[in-house]
Write an enzyme that holds these catalytic residues in place. Sequence first.
Site, PDB file in Angstrom:
ATOM      1  N   ASP A 296       1.037  -1.203   0.001  1.00 45.13           N
ATOM      2  CA  ASP A 296       0.094   0.040  -0.157  1.00 45.13           C
ATOM      3  C   ASP A 296       0.830   1.254  -0.035  1.00 45.13           C
ATOM      4  OD1 ASP A 296      -3.078   0.992   0.720  1.00 45.13           O
ATOM      5  OD2 ASP A 296      -1.386   2.317   1.708  1.00 45.13           O
TER       6      ASP A 296
ATOM      7  N   TYR B  44       3.099   9.715  -0.544  1.00 41.23           N
ATOM      8  CA  TYR B  44       4.189   9.355  -0.185  1.00 41.23           C
ATOM      9  C   TYR B  44       5.459   9.549  -0.786  1.00 41.23           C
ATOM     10  CZ  TYR B  44       0.514   6.779   2.428  1.00 41.23           C
ATOM     11  OH  TYR B  44      -0.900   6.320   2.980  1.00 41.23           O
TER      12      TYR B  44
ATOM     13  N   LYS C 194      -2.898   5.734  -4.387  1.00 46.27           N
ATOM     14  CA  LYS C 194      -3.876   6.727  -4.046  1.00 46.27           C
ATOM     15  C   LYS C 194      -3.623   7.908  -4.754  1.00 46.27           C
ATOM     16  CE  LYS C 194      -3.631   4.675   0.643  1.00 46.27           C
ATOM     17  NZ  LYS C 194      -2.267   4.684   0.953  1.00 46.27           N
TER      18      LYS C 194
ATOM     19  N   HIS D 253      -7.432   9.490  -1.919  1.00 40.98           N
ATOM     20  CA  HIS D 253      -6.718   9.504  -0.608  1.00 40.98           C
ATOM     21  C   HIS D 253      -7.472   9.965   0.542  1.00 40.98           C
ATOM     22  CE1 HIS D 253      -2.630   9.212   0.959  1.00 40.98           C
ATOM     23  NE2 HIS D 253      -3.332   9.153   1.826  1.00 40.98           N
TER      24      HIS D 253
HETATM   25  P1  NDP Z   1       0.800   1.400  12.092  1.00 39.04           P
HETATM   26  O1  NDP Z   1      -0.380   1.352  13.009  1.00 39.04           O
HETATM   27  O2  NDP Z   1       1.260   0.312  11.013  1.00 39.04           O
HETATM   28  O3  NDP Z   1       2.061   1.601  12.834  1.00 39.04           O
HETATM   29  C1  NDP Z   1       3.534   1.838  12.461  1.00 39.04           C
HETATM   30  C2  NDP Z   1       4.230   2.068  13.621  1.00 39.04           C
HETATM   31  O4  NDP Z   1       4.189   0.736  14.369  1.00 39.04           O
HETATM   32  C3  NDP Z   1       5.813   2.093  13.274  1.00 39.04           C
HETATM   33  O5  NDP Z   1       6.446   3.137  13.926  1.00 39.04           O
HETATM   34  C4  NDP Z   1       6.347   0.884  13.437  1.00 39.04           C
HETATM   35  O6  NDP Z   1       7.965   1.190  13.881  1.00 39.04           O
HETATM   36  C5  NDP Z   1       5.634   0.437  14.643  1.00 39.04           C
HETATM   37  N1  NDP Z   1       5.708  -1.151  14.521  1.00 39.04           N
HETATM   38  C6  NDP Z   1       5.210  -1.745  13.297  1.00 39.04           C
HETATM   39  N2  NDP Z   1       5.155  -3.213  13.734  1.00 39.04           N
HETATM   40  C7  NDP Z   1       5.694  -3.433  14.973  1.00 39.04           C
HETATM   41  C8  NDP Z   1       5.709  -4.392  15.729  1.00 39.04           C
HETATM   42  N3  NDP Z   1       5.516  -5.502  15.281  1.00 39.04           N
HETATM   43  N4  NDP Z   1       6.433  -4.192  17.213  1.00 39.04           N
HETATM   44  C9  NDP Z   1       6.592  -2.901  17.505  1.00 39.04           C
HETATM   45  N5  NDP Z   1       6.282  -1.589  16.846  1.00 39.04           N
HETATM   46  C10 NDP Z   1       5.883  -2.060  15.490  1.00 39.04           C
HETATM   47  O7  NDP Z   1       0.857   2.807  11.412  1.00 39.04           O
HETATM   48  P2  NDP Z   1       0.738   3.556   9.813  1.00 39.04           P
HETATM   49  O8  NDP Z   1       0.393   4.890  10.057  1.00 39.04           O
HETATM   50  O9  NDP Z   1       2.132   3.428   9.200  1.00 39.04           O
HETATM   51  O10 NDP Z   1      -0.232   2.712   8.823  1.00 39.04           O
HETATM   52  C11 NDP Z   1      -0.096   1.878   8.326  1.00 39.04           C
HETATM   53  C12 NDP Z   1      -0.326   1.881   6.813  1.00 39.04           C
HETATM   54  O11 NDP Z   1      -1.656   2.507   6.501  1.00 39.04           O
HETATM   55  C13 NDP Z   1       0.539   3.004   6.256  1.00 39.04           C
HETATM   56  O12 NDP Z   1       2.064   2.631   6.105  1.00 39.04           O
HETATM   57  C14 NDP Z   1      -0.170   3.461   5.127  1.00 39.04           C
HETATM   58  O13 NDP Z   1      -0.021   2.619   3.974  1.00 39.04           O
HETATM   59  C15 NDP Z   1      -1.502   3.422   5.656  1.00 39.04           C
HETATM   60  N6  NDP Z   1      -1.802   4.937   5.876  1.00 39.04           N
HETATM   61  C16 NDP Z   1      -3.120   5.391   5.370  1.00 39.04           C
HETATM   62  C17 NDP Z   1      -3.548   6.674   5.337  1.00 39.04           C
HETATM   63  C18 NDP Z   1      -4.352   7.275   4.826  1.00 39.04           C
HETATM   64  O14 NDP Z   1      -4.953   8.525   4.918  1.00 39.04           O
HETATM   65  N7  NDP Z   1      -5.192   6.382   3.686  1.00 39.04           N
HETATM   66  C19 NDP Z   1      -3.159   7.407   6.705  1.00 39.04           C
HETATM   67  C20 NDP Z   1      -2.044   6.717   7.300  1.00 39.04           C
HETATM   68  C21 NDP Z   1      -1.504   5.379   6.987  1.00 39.04           C
HETATM   69  P3  NDP Z   1       8.960   0.556  12.765  1.00 39.04           P
HETATM   70  O15 NDP Z   1       8.753   0.869  11.328  1.00 39.04           O
HETATM   71  O16 NDP Z   1      10.166   1.087  13.725  1.00 39.04           O
HETATM   72  O17 NDP Z   1       8.910  -1.025  13.054  1.00 39.04           O
END
Ligand code: NDP
Length: 273
Positions: free
Chosen positions: A43, A48, A73, A104
């Site tokens: 995704d 981005y 998006k 988006h």
């Molecule tokens: P997430 O809920 O996926 O959380 C990501 C965070 O959690 C990062 O800081 C990551 O750190 C940490 N993390 C991930 N896995 C673990 C784990 N197993 N243990 C501990 N920490 C962990 O948040 P996002 O906001 O990134 O959402 C995911 C996806 O959703 C985005 O990448 C995007 O594709 C989509 N999105 C879409 C939006 C929209 O407006 N349509 C808005 C926001 C997100 P680390 O990387 O250091 O592991």
Amino acid sequence: MSELTLNNGVTIPQLGFGVFQVPPEDTQGIVEDALAAGYRHIDTAAAYRNEAGVGAAIAASGLPREELFITTKLRNGDQGRAQEAFQLSRKELGLDYVDLYLIHWPVPSQGLYVQAWKEMERLYENKQIRAIGVSNFLSEHLDTLLEAAETVPAVNQIEVHPSYQQAELAAKCRSLGIAVEAYSPLGQGGDLNGNAVTAVAQAHNASPAQVILAWHLAAGTIVIPKSADPTRLRENFAATSLKLSDDELASITALESGARIGSDPAVAAFTQL
Ligand code: NDP
């Protein structure tokens, strides 16, 4: 990997990999790690600025295109020129077609999302996109869109995690045949440390992230966690084999607190994106 069937018959891997906030220069390597771990659903978004890195990882993987499910998006600032914006995204990704293309944000103050949808319907008819959908659409935005739409959105990608579940909106989407896709599924990490999550994790010798992802999967939600860490992204992928009891699922559902992380789609503009 469990797959869901969208309202047009296209299948989507229920667990995908999100690349929001992955720097463009790191994206190829991280997406290569994700593909090596087994993810087949990625995704991204024009906003981005890392579509090219996703495309480079896909090309380097040598995986057959039909094994992959790629979402991107439409940028908010491009709602008046969706066809042109789509072609730019497609080129950045280096793909002949995109599996899922989403608006988006609705940006209701712009008044352009219905126009954008009509252009996306043409791209869908021309088979350059296998499914079209929306993101951050609240109930009123769905109502407005559906009045004018020929095609019902396949997906609404919205903020969903234990502390902010949007249960009413999710139920409405499902009743309309629109699949719910959870963004920020781990609450950007903020939902990982609660007592209820930790207790279930300990009972299964699993991680808190796996518990939350298993909770999403059990609800039939599409889920796209992001991790830039090769160990954590593998840990997240393994959540597909974790099954929680009804009581355990209920203990996670009880964590709803109304705490949104992202912006309110009723007012969010981000037209610079
Ligand atoms: P997430 O809920 O996926 O959380 C990501 C965070 O959690 C990062 O800081 C990551 O750190 C940490 N993390 C991930 N896995 C673990 C784990 N197993 N243990 C501990 N920490 C962990 O948040 P996002 O906001 O990134 O959402 C995911 C996806 O959703 C985005 O990448 C995007 O594709 C989509 N999105 C879409 C939006 C929209 O407006 N349509 C808005 C926001 C997100 P680390 O990387 O250091 O592991």
